[in-house]
Design a protein around this motif. Structure first.
Motif, mmCIF file in Angstrom:
data_model
loop_
_atom_site.group_PDB
_atom_site.id
_atom_site.type_symbol
_atom_site.label_atom_id
_atom_site.label_comp_id
_atom_site.label_asym_id
_atom_site.label_seq_id
_atom_site.Cartn_x
_atom_site.Cartn_y
_atom_site.Cartn_z
ATOM 1 N N TYR A 36 0.829 -1.203 0.000
ATOM 2 C CA TYR A 36 0.000 0.000 0.000
ATOM 3 C C TYR A 36 0.868 1.259 0.000
ATOM 4 O O TYR A 36 1.645 1.495 0.921
ATOM 5 C CB TYR A 36 -0.934 -0.009 1.213
ATOM 6 C CG TYR A 36 -2.010 -1.063 1.122
ATOM 7 C CD1 TYR A 36 -3.134 -0.851 0.328
ATOM 8 C CD2 TYR A 36 -1.894 -2.271 1.806
ATOM 9 C CE1 TYR A 36 -4.123 -1.820 0.224
ATOM 10 C CE2 TYR A 36 -2.876 -3.241 1.711
ATOM 11 C CZ TYR A 36 -3.988 -3.012 0.916
ATOM 12 O OH TYR A 36 -4.967 -3.968 0.811
ATOM 13 N N GLN A 37 0.696 2.065 -1.057
ATOM 14 C CA GLN A 37 1.493 3.277 -1.206
ATOM 15 C C GLN A 37 1.205 4.311 -0.126
ATOM 16 O O GLN A 37 2.078 5.107 0.238
ATOM 17 C CB GLN A 37 1.214 3.913 -2.584
ATOM 18 C CG GLN A 37 1.396 2.968 -3.771
ATOM 19 C CD GLN A 37 2.802 2.986 -4.340
ATOM 20 O OE1 GLN A 37 3.694 3.631 -3.804
ATOM 21 N NE2 GLN A 37 3.019 2.261 -5.417
ATOM 22 N N ASP A 38 -0.042 4.334 0.394
ATOM 23 C CA ASP A 38 -0.433 5.360 1.366
ATOM 24 C C ASP A 38 -0.274 4.909 2.811
ATOM 25 O O ASP A 38 -0.757 5.568 3.728
ATOM 26 C CB ASP A 38 -1.871 5.823 1.113
ATOM 27 C CG ASP A 38 -2.866 4.666 1.109
ATOM 28 O OD1 ASP A 38 -2.418 3.506 1.102
ATOM 29 O OD2 ASP A 38 -4.080 4.936 1.092
ATOM 30 N N ASN A 53 2.686 -1.104 6.624
ATOM 31 C CA ASN A 53 2.609 -2.187 5.642
ATOM 32 C C ASN A 53 3.048 -3.513 6.239
ATOM 33 O O ASN A 53 2.400 -4.545 6.031
ATOM 34 C CB ASN A 53 3.481 -1.853 4.422
ATOM 35 C CG ASN A 53 2.722 -1.150 3.317
ATOM 36 O OD1 ASN A 53 1.806 -1.716 2.723
ATOM 37 N ND2 ASN A 53 3.090 0.094 3.045
ATOM 38 N N ALA A 57 5.159 4.456 1.926
ATOM 39 C CA ALA A 57 5.731 3.575 0.901
ATOM 40 C C ALA A 57 5.744 4.249 -0.470
ATOM 41 O O ALA A 57 6.662 4.039 -1.268
ATOM 42 C CB ALA A 57 4.943 2.277 0.840
ATOM 43 N N GLY A 58 4.727 5.074 -0.736
ATOM 44 C CA GLY A 58 4.636 5.723 -2.030
ATOM 45 C C GLY A 58 5.726 6.740 -2.293
ATOM 46 O O GLY A 58 5.937 7.140 -3.437
ATOM 47 N N THR A 59 6.424 7.180 -1.252
ATOM 48 C CA THR A 59 7.488 8.173 -1.423
ATOM 49 C C THR A 59 8.867 7.529 -1.528
ATOM 50 O O THR A 59 9.865 8.239 -1.679
ATOM 51 C CB THR A 59 7.488 9.157 -0.245
ATOM 52 O OG1 THR A 59 7.867 8.468 0.962
ATOM 53 C CG2 THR A 59 6.118 9.792 -0.056
ATOM 54 N N LYS A 108 11.747 0.603 -2.128
ATOM 55 C CA LYS A 108 10.519 -0.176 -2.322
ATOM 56 C C LYS A 108 10.852 -1.658 -2.459
ATOM 57 O O LYS A 108 10.151 -2.520 -1.914
ATOM 58 C CB LYS A 108 9.778 0.308 -3.580
ATOM 59 C CG LYS A 108 8.968 1.569 -3.376
ATOM 60 C CD LYS A 108 8.179 1.907 -4.634
ATOM 61 C CE LYS A 108 7.285 3.127 -4.383
ATOM 62 N NZ LYS A 108 6.517 3.490 -5.606
#
Length: 307
Positions: free
Chosen positions: A90-92, A98, A132-134, A140
């Protein structure tokens, strides 16, 4: 329990009547890092999904971690870690969030302990609150690996895990993989990178759904039966043009300011190389055949049998 972590025979998987995996037999020993190579569309990902119990083979049999591939797929799934090609967390959510989510899926208790230990082992503690999205591609990748090994699987399946990351991140990732293998984990990894293949204990090459060759890097190069000469000097461009039409020359490939010339008949190859060298003034020296040269030959042979 067999010594082999993976021992499959005659696996076939069809889609729309076409065999994407065609009678593949393969063995991976416990604690081994086994490379799985092949061109795009060769069947690598399908094969991995069959071996981890996500797809049922149409033909064939075998065991993964001692469990029957056809009747014990659920048990196999609990004992493996599978890292897909694309980032699937999950990016957010943060790194820690996570991992807590993944710990819940595996029923780890107490989850906090496993998450903390995994963060520390893979060098993620300082970034645990970062979304995670950053993250960059390399971080990643590291997070994805953490999510796959937190439940301490016996077998780790990695599908092109280093695609799109920088050389430093790739090297660090492979250091982690070798540490996991040294601790007893078995690893099967697909890759397009020849330098990564050379880091594996064994390699398996698949093309058009068929397993072409397996063995150590040295074994595979030897089985290709190739001889290589290195050409260098001012007339290298003209030498390349002339060599393309000479007997005994199977491959001609520029490497910087040098030329790699490869063939199966050493006598014919040497005669052609010496002839072109005399005409162009380039220097000639014997060279080791590369893994890439071997694979190009195997691809060519397989294409010839499918036309």
């Amino acid at each position: 329990m067999t010594d082999a972590a993976i021992d499959v025979k005659g696996l076939v998987k069809r889609f729309g009547g076409k065999a994407v995996v065609d009678k593949v037999s393969m063995t991976v020993q416990r604690g081994e890092i086994s490379g799985f190579l092949g061109p795009n569309g060769s069947g690598k990902t399908t094969m991995i999904r069959v071996m981890c119990g996500l797809l049922t083979p149409d033909e064939g049999s075998g065991t993964v971690l001692g469990y029957d591939l056809l009747t014990e797929a659920d048990r196999i799934k609990r004992e493996i870690g599978y890292m897909t090609q694309s980032f699937s967390l999950y990016q957010d959510l943060t790194i820690e969030e996570n991992l807590r989510f993944v710990a819940g899926l595996y029923g780890l208790d107490p989850a906090g302990t496993d998450v903390r230990d995994t963060l520390e082992t893979l060098g993620l503690t300082a970034r645990r609150h970062q979304l995670a999205g950053t993250l960059s591609g390399g971080w990643k990748q590291r997070l994805a690996l953490a999510s796959c090994v937190m439940h301490r699987p016996k077998l780790l399946l990695l599908d092109e895990p280093t695609a799109g990351v920088d050389p430093k991140a790739r090297r660090e990732f492979w250091e982690e993989i070798h540490e996991l293998a040294a601790g007893g984990m078995t690893v099967l990894v697909t890759t397009h990178y020849m330098d990564e293949a050379e880091r594996c204990h064994q390699i398996n090459y698949i093309s058009f759904g068929t397993l072409i060759v397996s063995g150590t890097v040295d074994d595979v190069i030897a089985r290709a039966g190739l001889h290589t000469f290195l050409l260098e000097g001012g007339g290298i461009d003209e030498a390349e043009r002339l060599l393309l039409h000479q007997p005994g020359v199977d491959q001609v490939a520029p490497f910087g300011a040098k030329l790699h010339v490869v063939g199966r008949d050493r006598t014919l190859l040497r005669q052609s190389v010496d002839k072109v060298a005399a005409e162009t003034g380039v220097r000639v020296s014997p060279a080791d055949t590369s893994l890439e040269d071997a694979f190009i030959r195997f691809i060519g042979e397989k294409k010839g049998t499918t036309q």
